[in-house]
Design a protein around this motif. Structure first.
Motif: not given
Length: 214
Positions: A45, A78, A125
């Motif tokens: 991230a 993201d 993630a």
């Protein structure tokens, strides 16, 4: 509960192609990869501490990779806005600029193609994956690290040089090989080749294990 099968390319496979929005614009991976090596790496991230150290490490080594015909590409799940904000924040706080493209993979499409999502570690993630592709688009090396362990930049650089040296000279690398060290020559495949090997100036541990300098 049915076990989830993770799809991922293997060493020797052609790198899965994709088009994606990145911090340097829209990129088609096969075009980006064409004619050069690529180190493609994922991070869990933006705005996280370990990832910041890793991405900064790649950025600081940009000249090394450029000098060895190698492009860099990052990825996380993201948005492009988050990527841009993170790039800007790191640059403002540390002076380090991430000039390589970072893929915005909100849909997780690219992460799934490369097996970067591993539910046992996290379902939201990407793990710390590293793929090295050669100029023909073939996957040559794969590394995986968990979320809480940063990668080893020296090993990534060493592995890239080992692959390039192996391709150039048709040799193999022994344990802990570093540029300038002796390399391993392929073992003889016939009795005639064995006889030639015994008469050679190679450094022989045994008939099947011989080294030379390049």
């Amino acid at each position: 509960m049915e076990e989830q099968i993770i799809s991922m390319p293997r060493i020797g496979d052609m790198a899965p192609d994709f088009e994606a929005v990145t911090t340097t614009g829209k990129i088609k991976f096969s075009e980006y990869n064409k004619g050069s090596w690529v180190v493609f790496f994922s991070h869990p991230a933006d705005f996280t501490p370990v990832c910041t150290t890793e991405m900064s490490g790649f950025a600081l080594e940009k000249d090394f990779f450029a000098n060895h015909n190698t492009k860099l590409m990052g990825l996380s799940i993201d948005s492009i806005h988050s990527h841009i904000a993170w790039v800007n924040a790191v640059n403002e706080k540390t002076g380090v600029l991430f000039e390589f493209p970072i893929v915005a993979d909100i849909s997780m499409e690219v992460s799934k193609k490369y097996g970067m999502l591993q539910p046992g570690e996290s379902e939201t993630a990407a793990v710390r994956a590293v793929f090295i592709m050669d100029p023909k688009g073939k996957v040559r090396l794969i590394m995986y690290y968990p979320l809480n362990v940063g990668r080893n930049m020296a090993e990534i650089k060493r592995s890239l040089l080992a692959l390039q040296t192996s391709d150039e000279y048709s040799v193999a690398m022994p344990l802990d090989w570093q540029p300038g060290d002796k390399v391993i020559v392929s073992a003889p495949k016939t009795v005639e080749e064995l006889a030639e090997r015994k008469k050679s100036n190679l450094e022989m541990v045994d008939w099947y294990l011989a080294k030379k300098s390049i």
